[in-house]
Scaffold this motif. Structure first.
Motif, short mmCIF file in Angstrom:
data_model
loop_
_atom_site.label_atom_id
_atom_site.label_comp_id
_atom_site.label_asym_id
_atom_site.label_seq_id
_atom_site.Cartn_x
_atom_site.Cartn_y
_atom_site.Cartn_z
N THR A 1 0.87 -1.15 -0.02
CA THR A 1 0.07 0.01 -0.01
C THR A 1 0.83 1.34 0.04
O THR A 1 0.42 2.26 -0.22
CB THR A 1 -0.94 0.19 1.11
N ASP A 2 2.11 1.13 0.39
CA ASP A 2 3.07 2.22 0.33
C ASP A 2 3.83 2.43 -1.05
O ASP A 2 4.67 1.51 -1.16
CB ASP A 2 3.96 1.97 1.50
N SER A 3 3.61 3.06 -1.71
CA SER A 3 4.39 3.41 -3.00
C SER A 3 5.82 3.45 -3.06
O SER A 3 6.60 3.07 -3.78
CB SER A 3 3.61 4.51 -3.79
N ASP A 4 6.12 4.14 -2.01
CA ASP A 4 7.60 4.37 -1.73
C ASP A 4 8.24 3.02 -1.55
O ASP A 4 9.29 2.62 -1.85
CB ASP A 4 7.95 5.31 -0.54
N SER A 5 7.50 2.39 -0.54
CA SER A 5 8.14 0.80 -0.31
C SER A 5 8.16 0.13 -1.32
O SER A 5 9.15 -0.69 -1.74
CB SER A 5 7.20 0.42 0.97
N VAL A 6 7.18 0.21 -2.42
CA VAL A 6 7.08 -0.69 -3.42
C VAL A 6 8.11 -0.16 -4.64
O VAL A 6 8.79 -1.16 -5.27
CB VAL A 6 5.63 -0.63 -4.22
N GLU A 7 8.43 0.91 -4.49
CA GLU A 7 9.51 1.49 -5.68
C GLU A 7 10.86 1.05 -5.28
O GLU A 7 11.55 0.46 -5.80
CB GLU A 7 9.69 2.97 -5.72
N ASN A 8 10.88 1.24 -3.78
CA ASN A 8 12.29 0.63 -3.40
C ASN A 8 12.44 -0.65 -3.51
O ASN A 8 13.62 -1.35 -3.73
CB ASN A 8 12.34 0.88 -1.72
N ALA A 9 11.39 -1.63 -3.21
CA ALA A 9 11.56 -3.15 -3.55
C ALA A 9 11.79 -3.35 -5.03
O ALA A 9 12.81 -4.04 -5.16
CB ALA A 9 10.46 -3.77 -3.00
N VAL A 10 11.26 -2.72 -5.97
CA VAL A 10 11.42 -2.93 -7.38
C VAL A 10 13.15 -2.65 -7.55
O VAL A 10 13.63 -3.18 -8.12
CB VAL A 10 10.56 -2.05 -8.35
N ARG A 11 13.38 -1.19 -7.12
CA ARG A 11 14.39 -0.84 -7.34
C ARG A 11 15.76 -1.90 -6.76
O ARG A 11 16.79 -2.42 -7.53
CB ARG A 11 14.80 0.32 -6.75
N ARG A 12 15.49 -2.45 -5.70
CA ARG A 12 16.43 -3.38 -4.83
C ARG A 12 16.51 -4.86 -5.64
O ARG A 12 17.58 -5.32 -5.98
CB ARG A 12 15.95 -3.41 -3.61
N CYS A 13 15.25 -5.18 -6.14
CA CYS A 13 15.21 -6.26 -6.92
C CYS A 13 16.19 -6.06 -8.24
O CYS A 13 16.82 -7.12 -8.38
CB CYS A 13 13.78 -6.57 -7.36
N GLU A 14 15.81 -5.18 -8.93
CA GLU A 14 16.60 -4.92 -10.17
C GLU A 14 18.19 -4.80 -10.04
O GLU A 14 18.77 -5.28 -10.57
CB GLU A 14 16.12 -3.99 -11.09
N GLN A 15 18.30 -4.09 -8.83
CA GLN A 15 19.91 -3.91 -8.69
C GLN A 15 20.78 -5.16 -8.16
O GLN A 15 21.72 -5.63 -8.73
CB GLN A 15 20.12 -3.15 -7.42
N GLU A 16 19.85 -6.01 -7.25
CA GLU A 16 20.55 -7.22 -6.74
C GLU A 16 20.25 -8.48 -7.85
O GLU A 16 21.16 -9.63 -7.76
CB GLU A 16 19.97 -7.66 -5.25
N LEU A 17 19.39 -8.43 -8.43
CA LEU A 17 19.01 -9.80 -9.18
C LEU A 17 18.84 -9.49 -10.60
O LEU A 17 19.31 -10.44 -11.41
CB LEU A 17 17.71 -10.19 -8.64
N GLY A 18 18.51 -8.21 -11.29
CA GLY A 18 18.42 -8.04 -12.50
C GLY A 18 17.17 -7.26 -12.99
O GLY A 18 16.34 -7.63 -12.08
N PRO A 19 16.91 -7.27 -14.25
CA PRO A 19 15.61 -6.79 -14.93
C PRO A 19 14.64 -7.77 -14.56
O PRO A 19 14.70 -9.02 -14.73
CB PRO A 19 15.86 -6.62 -16.17
N ILE A 20 13.54 -7.27 -14.19
CA ILE A 20 12.61 -8.17 -13.65
C ILE A 20 11.59 -8.84 -14.97
O ILE A 20 11.34 -8.01 -15.98
CB ILE A 20 11.40 -7.47 -13.03
#
Ligand SMILES: NC(=O)c1ccc[n+]([C@@H]2O[C@H](COP(=O)([O-])OP(=O)(O)OC[C@H]3O[C@@H](n4cnc5c(N)ncnc54)[C@H](O)[C@@H]3O)[C@@H](O)[C@H]2O)c1
Length: 256
Positions: free
Chosen positions: A60-79
């Protein structure tokens, strides 16, 4: 399996179908970001399963989602694949349910899907590939007594997912909108803890793996709707064609 990519992001990864999807993909050597507010649930999902990065996230927290997406892409790669599976399902008559509960159901079940779409989907569209999977429900088509707030949130997911698909088809990303009947996961406990709609007893809950398998079939066909379980599609058609009859059945089943 229809997934040829490498990285998946899964909301609701701390339980039920999100957890199962995360473990299945990790077992196939894929990299998974599992997002959930339930930190213990996330830990359990990843325990003994290599390749699962857990990211505590409130959808529900758009900042939290944005950070999670960014972290996923930085640590694992493009989704390459998204499962929007986070949800809650407290049941009750609309006039009995607390106003905050009704709004919370919409914020998580619908608002969460919107947040993830806004942050995870643009990159997938830019790359012209990937699978974007939204969990709605048969409750997104078939309204019943005691489930009104959840129905409203899933009707919203159905509409959002349908328009999202039509606005973005032919851009290389495959979409699926999943509409299962009751599934044997911890979500059903929320109905047990509040009010159990007798309508749920019309058939035993289906297994989570059945739902995940049905998603793959739909993605391979490159169509949108997933109706897992026997008779689900028939129930959907019955609601579209005979809404008054369906309400008669609901009233008779629930006893008022
Ligand atoms: N189980 C069913 O009968 C059923 C039927 C039809 C559709 N669905 C849908 O399938 C999806 C998966 O459900 P499930 O049965 O695996 O449920 P589940 O309860 O097992 O898992 C849902 C997860 O969502 C998480 N969540 C709740 N609020 C959150 C928030 N604010 N931010 C992040 N995570 C949050 C919960 O902590 C939980 O881990 C849901 O969208 C659900 O509505 C379930």
């Amino acid at each position: 399996m229809a997934f040829s990519g490498k990285v998946a992001l899964i909301t609701g990864g701390g339980s039920g179908m999100g957890r199962l999807a995360a473990r299945n993909l990790a077992a196939q050597g894929k990299l998974v970001a599992a997002l959930d507010v339930n930190v213990d649930g996330l830990k359990e999902t990843a325990d003994g399963h290599d390749g699962i990065l857990t990211i505590p996230t409130d959808v529900t927290d758009s900042d939290s989602v944005e950070n999670a997406v960014r972290r996923c892409e930085q640590e694992l790669g493009p989704i390459d694949r998204v499962y929007n599976a986070a949800a809650i399902m407290p049941t009750g008559l609309l006039m009995d349910q607390d106003i905050s509960v009704i709004h919370k159901i919409m914020d998580i079940n619908y608002g969460g899907v919107v947040n993830v779409a806004k942050y995870a989907l643009p990159g997938m569209l830019e790359r012209g590939r990937g699978d974007f999977i939204n969990f709605a429900s048969m409750a997104g088509w078939l309204p019943i007594i005691y489930l009104g707030a959840y129905n409203a949130s899933k009707f919203a997911v159905v509409a959002f997912a349908e328009v999202l698909y039509h606005e973005n088809r032919n851009k290389g990303v495959r979409f699926a909108c999943v509409c299962p009947p009751p599934v044997a996961t911890p979500l059903l406990q929320q109905a047990e803890d509040n009010v159990w709609p007798k309508t749920f007893d019309s058939a035993p809950p289906i297994e989570p793996q059945q739902v995940l398998d049905a998603i793959e079939v739909t993605l391979e066909k490159d169509t949108l709707w997933v109706f897992p379980g026997r008779g689900t599609k028939l129930g959907w058609r019955a609601r579209l064609w005979f809404p008054r009859l369906m309400w008669k059945i609901v009233h008779r089943t629930e006893g008022f």
